[in-house]
Write an enzyme that holds these catalytic residues in place. Structure first.
Site, mmCIF file in Angstrom:
data_model
loop_
_atom_site.group_PDB
_atom_site.id
_atom_site.type_symbol
_atom_site.label_atom_id
_atom_site.label_comp_id
_atom_site.label_asym_id
_atom_site.label_seq_id
_atom_site.Cartn_x
_atom_site.Cartn_y
_atom_site.Cartn_z
ATOM 1 N N LYS A 152 5.611 -19.113 12.492
ATOM 2 C CA LYS A 152 5.623 -17.999 13.446
ATOM 3 C C LYS A 152 6.805 -17.073 13.200
ATOM 4 O O LYS A 152 6.710 -15.868 13.407
ATOM 5 C CB LYS A 152 5.677 -18.533 14.885
ATOM 6 C CG LYS A 152 4.364 -19.118 15.364
ATOM 7 C CD LYS A 152 4.371 -19.223 16.885
ATOM 8 C CE LYS A 152 3.095 -19.875 17.408
ATOM 9 N NZ LYS A 152 3.130 -20.109 18.852
ATOM 10 N N LYS B 29 -6.125 -21.288 8.854
ATOM 11 C CA LYS B 29 -6.640 -21.698 10.167
ATOM 12 C C LYS B 29 -7.282 -20.520 10.895
ATOM 13 O O LYS B 29 -6.770 -19.401 10.834
ATOM 14 C CB LYS B 29 -5.441 -22.238 10.980
ATOM 15 C CG LYS B 29 -5.788 -22.791 12.333
ATOM 16 C CD LYS B 29 -4.536 -23.286 13.054
ATOM 17 C CE LYS B 29 -3.840 -22.140 13.780
ATOM 18 N NZ LYS B 29 -2.940 -22.592 14.869
ATOM 19 N N LYS C 286 -6.283 -16.887 16.863
ATOM 20 C CA LYS C 286 -6.332 -15.736 17.772
ATOM 21 C C LYS C 286 -5.554 -14.560 17.210
ATOM 22 O O LYS C 286 -5.817 -13.417 17.546
ATOM 23 C CB LYS C 286 -5.625 -16.080 19.092
ATOM 24 C CG LYS C 286 -6.214 -17.137 19.946
ATOM 25 C CD LYS C 286 -5.179 -17.483 21.044
ATOM 26 C CE LYS C 286 -5.522 -18.738 21.794
ATOM 27 N NZ LYS C 286 -4.407 -19.257 22.587
HETATM 28 P P1 AMP Z 1 -3.237 -22.582 21.148
HETATM 29 O O1 AMP Z 1 -4.218 -21.477 21.138
HETATM 30 O O2 AMP Z 1 -2.264 -22.497 20.016
HETATM 31 O O3 AMP Z 1 -2.590 -22.789 22.476
HETATM 32 O O4 AMP Z 1 -4.081 -23.898 20.872
HETATM 33 C C1 AMP Z 1 -4.774 -24.590 21.883
HETATM 34 C C2 AMP Z 1 -5.487 -25.793 21.313
HETATM 35 O O5 AMP Z 1 -6.484 -25.372 20.387
HETATM 36 C C3 AMP Z 1 -4.567 -26.753 20.565
HETATM 37 O O6 AMP Z 1 -4.986 -28.086 20.814
HETATM 38 C C4 AMP Z 1 -4.822 -26.396 19.127
HETATM 39 O O7 AMP Z 1 -4.567 -27.462 18.240
HETATM 40 C C5 AMP Z 1 -6.296 -26.048 19.153
HETATM 41 N N1 AMP Z 1 -6.653 -25.139 18.056
HETATM 42 C C6 AMP Z 1 -6.218 -23.865 17.885
HETATM 43 N N2 AMP Z 1 -6.736 -23.326 16.760
HETATM 44 C C7 AMP Z 1 -7.535 -24.289 16.214
HETATM 45 C C8 AMP Z 1 -8.350 -24.352 15.031
HETATM 46 N N3 AMP Z 1 -8.475 -23.300 14.207
HETATM 47 N N4 AMP Z 1 -9.023 -25.492 14.802
HETATM 48 C C9 AMP Z 1 -8.920 -26.559 15.634
HETATM 49 N N5 AMP Z 1 -8.162 -26.571 16.752
HETATM 50 C C10 AMP Z 1 -7.479 -25.441 17.044
#
Ligand code: AMP
Ligand code: TRP
Length: 348
Positions: free
Chosen positions: A124, A208, A211
């Site tokens: 990040k 990956k 968002k």
């Molecule tokens: P975040 O949006 O970073 O708060 O992520 C929320 C949850 O979504 C966490 O458990 C992440 O590990 C999961 N996550 C986010 N992006 C992915 C992805 N591309 N594949 C699988 N899990 C994801």
């Protein structure tokens, strides 16, 4: 799903996880996290607590005028995916002050050397670490506090959170050892699994799905309509080979592996079962079927999300109720932490 080792008998099975309100959720969030949150809610004997981690979100700049909407939209996504406020505690992190309070204590337990190894901070921060907030650096200590405030034993997350969870375990173990209180905090078990623990970008199978990717074509958003989902899958990067018979045949084919994993997760099958159906077929056949499966699975969720978003007062009511229930669990644990550390008890 990875089977967790039985946590110490002293601690009741309790699930905690969180998602940041930092923009529209993606299919990666859904398959890696939300869908699995719902599965754990349905497991017998599990108490489930799901948080919207707004204090984590503000470790990078969030426009105040859109943050509140983003918080409600994650709440709507939780509910639309099948989380039930009667069976799970659903709440917003900043509304339960134990997170910030225990977060400070965890930041006094964590070592700088541990934080310096965190790859997510490095990703990040990029080349500009000096300009990042102190909060972004301390992020994993607050995440440990989220989990430990409830003595949670199981934490379902996507694969990208594995290192942070290991750090949470290290913080729990160091607290237990430093203060001479073995078993005070259980060591939380990461629950990373299913056929799509890491959903990849539709444009680049080595990155990956995120968002924050500048290209909207790289991801499927939970707010995308059926035509948009179909178009994104049609244009997804692939290779010219037909699908293999066995999972090993996907080695070295990251885009193919990703699409097959997504199909498996969406249709509650294994990668092998999906390959048994499509072996020998090309993407000309597979992609339209994947688009159908994605639309069939996601469109009821998208519709329910927009219905819920039309009534923000109802979402706020659910979150307030969840915060009161979360607080009732976390307060007494925080009081025990204060006693253990030698602080005066927090006011009741
Ligand atoms: P975040 O949006 O970073 O708060 O992520 C929320 C949850 O979504 C966490 O458990 C992440 O590990 C999961 N996550 C986010 N992006 C992915 C992805 N591309 N594949 C699988 N899990 C994801
Ligand atoms: N760091 C997690 C993510 O970005 C979100 C999170 C914050 C979390 N606190 C947590 C996940 C506690 C599990 C448990 O995905």
């Amino acid at each position: 799903m990875t089977e967790a080792a039985a946590p110490t008998a002293k601690h009741r099975p309790r699930v905690f996880s969180g998602v940041q309100p930092t923009g529209a959720l993606t299919l990666g969030n859904y398959l890696g996290a939300l869908k699995r949150f719902v599965e754990m809610q349905d497991e017998a004997g599990m108490e489930t607590i799901y948080c919207i981690v707004d204090l984590h979100a503000i470790t990078v700049w969030q426009e105040p005028s859109s943050l509140r909407d983003a918080i409600r939209s994650v709440a709507a996504a939780y509910l639309a995916s099948g989380l039930d406020p009667a069976r799970s505690i659903i709440f917003n992190q900043s509304q339960v002050s134990a997170h910030a309070e225990l977060g400070w204590i965890c930041s006094c337990v964590v070592r700088l050397g541990w934080l310096n190894r965190m790859t997510q901070f490095k990703e990040k921060a990029g080349k500009n670490a000096e300009a990042q907030s102190g909060g972004l650096y301390m992020y994993p200590a607050l995440m440990a506090a989220d989990i430990l405030a409830y003595r949670a034993t199981h934490v379902p997350v996507g694969e990208d959170q594995k290192q942070h969870l290991e750090l949470s375990r290290d913080i729990a173990a160091k607290f237990n050892k430093d203060f001479g209180v073995p078993d005070f905090f259980p060591l939380p078990e990461p629950m990373i699994g299913g056929p799509a623990p890491r959903v990849m970008s539709l444009r680049d199978g080595t990155k990956k799905m995120s968002k924050s990717d500048p290209s909207d074509m790289s991801r499927i958003n939970l707010t995308d309509d059926a035509d948009t989902i179909a178009a994104k899958i049609r244009k997804a990067k692939t290779d010219p080979e037909p699908l293999p018979e066995a999972a090993e045949g996907l080695d070295g084919r990251p885009e193919a592996r990703n699409l097959v994993g997504i199909m498996a997760a969406l249709t509650d099958r294994t990668v092998e079962q999906v390959l048994a159906e499509y072996a020998g077929q090309g993407f000309g056949v597979f992609k339209p079927r994947l688009a159908e499966a994605a639309v069939a699975h996601l469109s009821p969720i998208t519709a329910e999300m927009s219905r819920l978003m039309a009534d923000p007062a109802e979402i706020d009511r659910i979150l307030a109720d969840g915060a009161a229930r979360a607080d009732a669990i976390a307060r007494p644990i925080l009081a025990e932490v204060y006693d253990t550390v030698g602080l005066l008890r927090p006011r009741p």
